[in-house]
Design a protein around this motif. Structure first.
Motif, PDB file in Angstrom:
ATOM      1  N   SER A  74       0.826  -1.218   0.000  1.00 18.80           N
ATOM      2  CA  SER A  74       0.000   0.000   0.000  1.00 18.80           C
ATOM      3  C   SER A  74       0.853   1.258   0.000  1.00 18.80           C
ATOM      4  CB  SER A  74      -0.923   0.004   1.227  1.00 18.80           C
ATOM      5  OG  SER A  74      -0.151   0.086   2.403  1.00 18.80           O
ATOM      6  N   GLY A  75       2.193   1.123   0.019  1.00 17.31           N
ATOM      7  CA  GLY A  75       3.067   2.289   0.012  1.00 17.31           C
ATOM      8  C   GLY A  75       3.251   2.827  -1.398  1.00 17.31           C
ATOM      9  N   PRO A  76       4.095   3.871  -1.528  1.00 21.02           N
ATOM     10  CA  PRO A  76       4.364   4.442  -2.854  1.00 21.02           C
ATOM     11  C   PRO A  76       4.890   3.363  -3.807  1.00 21.02           C
ATOM     12  CG  PRO A  76       5.301   5.813  -1.124  1.00 21.02           C
ATOM     13  CD  PRO A  76       4.831   4.564  -0.474  1.00 21.02           C
ATOM     14  N   ARG A 106       4.913  -0.271  -2.837  1.00 19.66           N
ATOM     15  CA  ARG A 106       5.870  -0.801  -1.859  1.00 19.66           C
ATOM     16  C   ARG A 106       5.135  -1.476  -0.705  1.00 19.66           C
ATOM     17  NH1 ARG A 106       8.542   3.859   0.536  1.00 19.66           N
ATOM     18  NH2 ARG A 106       9.617   4.058  -1.438  1.00 19.66           N
ATOM     19  N   ALA A 153       2.295   9.336   3.183  1.00 24.81           N
ATOM     20  CA  ALA A 153       2.126   8.548   1.957  1.00 24.81           C
ATOM     21  C   ALA A 153       3.090   7.373   1.960  1.00 24.81           C
ATOM     22  CB  ALA A 153       2.368   9.435   0.734  1.00 24.81           C
ATOM     23  N   GLY A 154       4.265   7.620   2.544  1.00 27.72           N
ATOM     24  CA  GLY A 154       5.288   6.579   2.560  1.00 27.72           C
ATOM     25  C   GLY A 154       4.915   5.384   3.403  1.00 27.72           C
ATOM     26  N   PHE A 155       4.175   5.602   4.479  1.00 25.22           N
ATOM     27  CA  PHE A 155       3.814   4.426   5.280  1.00 25.22           C
ATOM     28  C   PHE A 155       2.449   3.849   4.901  1.00 25.22           C
ATOM     29  CE2 PHE A 155       3.123   7.818   8.697  1.00 25.22           C
ATOM     30  CZ  PHE A 155       1.735   7.791   8.686  1.00 25.22           C
ATOM     31  N   GLY A 156       1.943   4.298   3.749  1.00 24.56           N
ATOM     32  CA  GLY A 156       0.684   3.735   3.277  1.00 24.56           C
ATOM     33  C   GLY A 156      -0.503   4.279   4.023  1.00 24.56           C
TER      34      GLY A 156
END
Lengths: 426, 733
Positions: A151-153, A156, B729-732
């Motif tokens: 679910s990351g960028p 990822r 955003a990086g940790f979803g």
């Protein structure tokens, strides 16, 4: 003069599309009207026909690569033209990306500008982006990252994804462990009995880990996976007769559900698009049919996976299901027996349930809910009313993977098999 | 017709030369000692060149052969507590100071080498060879020779680099004069440098500063006519370099450096002036190096001077001159001179034999005895001290202790008052720190009224000179300088002293001699002072060895961190911020004596989703941004920023919890602090990271004067918000 061909707008409002298949290669001479490529959008795959003639000078996108509509995808050149003309044409068009000639077509690793996925196969070895933390934790926890969705960028896989997965797995494992430790009826957790002032009593049953896992997983599924449902009434008189004959000579009794599993597997072979799961940035299509079977156990249910059902004889399927169910109730299933599968079968017929619909168990994209075989009035093709044994089945499908038409094809295939059960034995 | 009056400086500029009567009158012990030192140095330098020729000296060997007269003549009469420092060509000065020290100032030429002398020769040679038994444990080599006990303050490979440091040593000597073990007269310092250094800024700044403050320091110009191969008349209009004294009001002597007695007499005159409080002097000695800049070939071999010139100067060899004059007076005979020469050569042979041996793998060659090298694991020892000096100091009071309100900048002034009252070693210096009611920002308010201009020094606008002066003071150890740079960008003006000298001195000279110095400066980002005033210096200092760094985000921290900085034996940069000066803050009730030691980051907010690391004024902005975004950030206020002092325990524990990092700072990207930290974090915690280390900084450009462009160039709350959203955003999330 080198000519740039751009990604067409296959459907109005389509923002991007991918070349599913190139029908030409570098250096091919292309006549006007020849098939250039198959273009795939979210909705359709269309053939792209060349509108001009020329020689394929450079393929700019790899198969499977999504690009925006209007982006250059191929450059056609005239006799005697080469890279210089291609570069000039691309520069004139303001295109900065210029991979080495043939890079896209040959999937050469020396073309850094255009990421070229490996040749498309049913299970594409796609680079999975995983955070360093998850990579380490996955190794420590013996998790196959292929079963996770990131679910990351850039898709990822991040800590949260793994945590969700581990929570589910832990629930399953703990249940197995619990059952292994207590083969007799599981000692219930102490319920909290309470009574309010007006004597309306209630009991708060504490959640065990399996209950929490079921709650989390199915809530997540029902709220995030777009379910849709198709129902069919299957006449099973022939099936029941055949089963009776089989069981006359069988070492072990074959159940209706065993036939259902075989029929479902055959239908998945017949409609291979249905043998797929959602993989975030791709659809993963399997070449083997693995089907999960819902097994009720004390305090919940579990779903062991039966492998390669299509190529396994009915008797062996029957034996495997019995073994899995028995070990599931004894809490002796191993983790790998709970993983994978594209499809599931849940049968409540033995409880007399006429019909029901089931919640998908991700990442499986389909689950067939099987009701009881009951005698019902039926009207045949000649408008004659008669009594038949009918079993209602309901397919729950993941719309991200299966569209209505494919699901309907599958259900029709299933029904054909189940109503003509000899085909199952062949 | 304008009236024209010819002006005079009124400052003495004397050419001094000896007469026969001077030689007749000279103390026989003085002449004998000079002759012995000259021969010992000559034999030493010949040995160095011999070993260099065999490839056993790593790096350059700047020979002083031919120039011994200047060093011996000026040093032979010094006290051990007098200081000397010098340049890359400093073997002769170091040896003269060390030999004078161990001999008590008198050496019998008939018996020139005793055990103490032999040890000096061997340890000096060992240092030049880079061996562990050297005075600086082999770290310094030929160009960094230091032996404090003998008053050898350290030679310097930066042209002119020693001049401000010498002024600092002289400041300490002047202000300690009454407590010196000699009479009431002051000790003094001589800074040696060549004609090539006579026009570099640090020398001229130091001359001015020393003259303004009347410091007992001599700037001794060894004019050997060539800066490597460039003739003096190519680089200056008046090749009599002692003319510099005229411009700064400094009495100056010009003397034949090939005549050690002339140098001695000139130095005696200058020393009398300096010891009596007359301020600095210049002594220019014309000398000649018989060889090229380094190595054992004459300069003529490189074509920049003639063999005739070399022969002419060679005939004026100071060894021969002193010997001849002593023979004339019957103080020694030719056989005695030859015996002295032999003794010196034998001593050097013995010294060499202790350090090098026949190489078993290369017949006929020699090698360094393998057991004498420093251990490779000594490489980082002594970059700083171990901070053990903070043990036993009071720690910060508990969070629930009563506080009193105070403006941040007043806390600085009150704290400095407290420290200066209790610690007479503390001296404050900087531009305007003694005026304007506490300098440009009020941080030194009230100090000059209470402690006088002797301890609160308004400096000339010469950052390199007063930074170096503070460095010299710190190396001396009797004072604790607190230097203020009005703006951090001025560090570039003083870069040599800040980074090459103060930052490296402890390690370079062996790791033992501390440099207790505090440098205060303020980040002024947001104040409109533009491209040349608005940097955050943390990144540059963090990537330069030797410095510790604190960056307090509130007044109570300032107290504890500044107290630690003042107690530490290391140079510490204290970063302030103009945005914080006016903040209505608070400090604990009671005496401001507590210490926040290195390794004490503070968690300002606990959180689970990202570790936000910041310092100084950005701590507040980070907190605001966390509140605005709702990202559950754990905010760490670093307090200590340098590699040695950063609190990895707190950072590590947080990262292992959150698996994500956002480093928040305000200034420009290029010199930013977070770059090294991000690098260190990804290496230490790679397997704990769930996403790349994220950073908030300003832009590439230095902030402009234009208000809009300045805002666009820097980071404040809005930029931290953007940073947090990127992390989310990086940790979803």
């Amino acid at each position: 003069m080198a000519e740039i061909i751009r990604m067409p707008e296959v459907l109005a409002g389509t923002a991007e599309a991918a070349v599913q298949t190139w029908n030409v290669g570098m250096g091919d001479v292309l006549a006007q009207g020849a098939k250039l490529a198959e273009i795939e959008t979210e909705k359709a795959v269309v053939e792209y026909i060349a509108e001009t003639s020329g020689t394929v000078g450079r393929l700019l996108v790899a198969e499977g690569q999504n690009v925006a509509v209007g982006e250059p995808i191929v450059v056609l050149v005239a006799e005697g033209e080469g890279d210089a003309e291609i570069d000039a044409a691309l520069a004139a068009a303001g295109v900065t990306v210029s991979p080495a000639p043939g890079a896209a077509a040959t999937a050469s690793p020396t073309a850094p500008e255009v990421p070229v996925p490996a040749p498309v196969s049913v299970v594409a070895p796609v680079r999975r982006f995983v955070s360093p933390l998850v990579r380490r934790l996955a190794q420590e926890s013996d998790v196959d990252l292929g079963s996770l969705t990131g679910s990351g960028p850039h898709g990822r896989i991040v800590r949260r994804d793994l945590e969700k997965y581990l929570e589910l797995r832990a629930a399953e494992l703990s249940r197995s462990a619990q059952e292994a430790a207590m083969p007799s009826p599981a000692a219930p957790l102490d319920p909290v009995v309470s009574a309010s002032g007006d004597n309306v009593g209630y009991v708060d049953v504490p959640l065990d880990r399996m209950r929490k896992a079921i709650a989390n997983r199915l809530t997540l599924s029902k709220s995030t996976v777009p379910h849709f449902y198709l129902t069919a009434d299957c006449r099973v008189d022939e099936l029941l007769a055949l089963r009776a004959r089989v069981n006359e000579t069988a070492v072990r009794r074959v159940s209706v559900n065993d036939f259902v599993l075989k029929a479902a597997a055959a239908a998945l072979v017949e409609v291979p698009e249905a043998n797929s799961i959602w993989n975030t940035d791709s659809i993963r299509r399997f070449d083997r049919v693995d089907i999960a079977v819902a097994v009720a156990v004390d305090g919940g249910l579990t779903t062991p996976v039966l492998r390669d059902v299509a190529r396994t004889p009915l008797s062996e399927v029957s034996a495997s299901v019995a073994d899995l169910a028995e070990r599931a109730r004894a809490g002796k299933l191993r983790q790998h027996e709970l993983e994978g599968g594209s499809f599931a079968v849940s049968n409540l017929g033995m409880y007399g349930t006429a019909s029901f619909s089931a919640i998908l168990n991700p990442p499986q994209a389909g689950i067939l809910a099987v009701g009881a075989a009951q005698k019902r009035p039926v009207v045949d093709a000649e408008d004659v009313l008669s009594v038949a044994t009918v079993m209602t089945v309901t397919l729950s499908a993941d719309h991200r993977v299966l569209d209505g038409a494919v699901a309907a094809q599958w259900l029709a295939a299933f029904q054909r098999r189940i109503e003509n059960p000899l085909s199952i034995l062949i | 017709m304008p009236k024209r009056t010819k002006l005079e400086t009124g400052v003495d500029w004397i050419e001094l030369s000896t007469t026969d009567s001077d030689w007749q009158a000279a103390d026989p012990d003085l002449l004998g000692t000079m002759l012995a030192e000259l021969h010992l140095i000559r034999a030493f330098e010949e040995t160095v060149l011999e070993l260099a020729g065999e490839g056993l000296v790593h790096g350059p060997a700047h020979s002083s052969i031919g120039q011994e007269g200047g060093a011996v003549g000026s040093i032979v009469g010094l006290r051990s507590s007098d200081g000397v420092n010098g340049s890359h060509r400093g073997h002769h000065q170091f040896l003269a100071k060390a030999l004078t020290h161990v001999s008590g100032g008198v050496i019998d030429p008939a018996n020139a080498v005793d055990a103490a002398t032999q040890e000096v020769l061997q340890r000096t040679l060992a240092e030049i060879l880079g061996l562990a038994q050297g005075y600086c444990r082999g770290r310094g080599g030929s160009m960094h020779l230091q032996w404090f006990e003998a008053g050898a303050l350290g030679t310097n490979a930066i042209v002119g680099g020693g001049a401000p440091l010498a002024a600092g040593n002289a400041w300490a000597q002047k202000h300690s004069a009454s407590s010196s073990r000699h009479d009431e007269s002051s000790d003094l310092t001589i800074n040696y440098f060549g004609d090539g250094a006579a026009q570099i800024g640090s020398v001229l700044e130091s001359l001015n500063l020393a003259a303004a403050w009347k410091l007992p320091v001599a700037y001794f110009i060894e004019n050997n006519l060539y800066a490597v191969s460039t003739r003096a008349d190519e680089v200056t209009a008046d090749t009599r370099f002692s003319v510099r004294g005229q411009g700064f009001g400094v009495p100056s002597w010009r003397v034949d450096g090939m005549d050690p007695l002339a140098v001695h007499l000139a130095t005696e005159e200058a020393a009398a002036l300096m010891r009596a409080g007359g301020g600095p002097t210049v002594i220019e000695a014309e000398v000649y190096r018989f060889f090229h800049q380094n190595g054992s070939f004459p300069g003529s071999a490189f074509g920049y001077r003639t063999k005739d010139e070399e022969a002419e100067w060679g005939a004026r060899d100071p060894l021969q001159l002193v010997a001849r004059k002593m023979v004339e007076r019957g103080l020694i005979d030719d056989a005695g001179v030859a015996a002295l020469r032999e003794e010196a050569q034998r001593a050097m042979k013995d010294a060499s034999a202790e350090l090098v041996e026949v190489d078993p793998d290369r017949p006929g060659k020699r090698r360094i005895k393998p057991g004498l090298w420093p251990s490779p694991d000594f490489v980082n020892v002594g970059v700083r001290g171990d901070a053990s000096e903070l043990e036993g100091l009071p720690s910060a009071p508990d969070a629930d202790v009563a506080t009193r309100p105070i403006k941040f900048v007043d806390a600085i002034a009150q704290l400095m008052d407290r420290r200066m009252e209790l610690d007479p070693r503390i001296v404050v210096m900087g531009e305007d720190v003694h005026r304007l009611n506490g300098g440009t920002n009020g941080a030194t308010k009230g100090l000059v009224q209470k402690y006088g201009e002797g301890r609160v020094l308004g400096t000339p606008i010469s950052e390199n000179a007063f930074m170096g002066l503070a460095g010299g003071l710190a190396l001396d150890g009797r004072y604790r300088p607190v230097v203020e740079f009005m703006y951090p960008d001025f560090m570039w003006v003083a870069a040599d002293q800040v980074f090459n000298q103060v930052g490296k001195a402890r390690h370079m000279f062996g790791g033992d001699n501390p440099v207790p110095l505090v440098l205060r400066t303020k980040v002024a980002i947001g104040s409109g002072y533009g491209s040349q005033h608005l940097m955050d210096p943390a990144g540059i200092f963090a990537t330069s060895p030797g410095w510790r760094i604190v960056a307090p985000s509130n007044a109570a921290d300032y107290v504890g961190l500044m107290n630690a900085a003042l107690a530490l034996e290391d140079p510490v940069l204290v970063i302030e911020h103009v945005d914080l000066y006016g903040v209505a803050d608070e400090v604990p009730e009671g005496d401001l004596d507590y210490v926040i030691p290195p390794g004490s980051a503070a968690v300002r907010r606990e959180g689970s989703e990202v570790t936000v690391i910041s310092y100084l004024s950005m701590v507040k902005h980070a907190l605001e941004a966390i509140d605005l975004t709702g990202v559950d950030g754990e905010l760490i206020d670093l307090r200590w920023l340098d590699r040695a002092s950063i609190d990895w325990d707190t950072i590590g524990a947080s990262i292992q919890k959150t698996n994500a990092v956002l480093i928040v700072e305000q200034g420009a990207q290029g010199t930013s602090y977070g770059a090294w930290l991000a690098d260190e974090i990804q290496r230490r915690y790679f397997d704990w990271l769930d996403q790349p280390v994220a950073r908030v900084t300003g832009e590439e450009a230095s902030p402009s004067i234009s208000k809009v462009l300045e805002r666009a160039a820097i980071a404040r709350t809005e930029e931290v918000v953007a940073g947090l959203e990127a992390v989310r955003a990086g940790f979803g999330g």
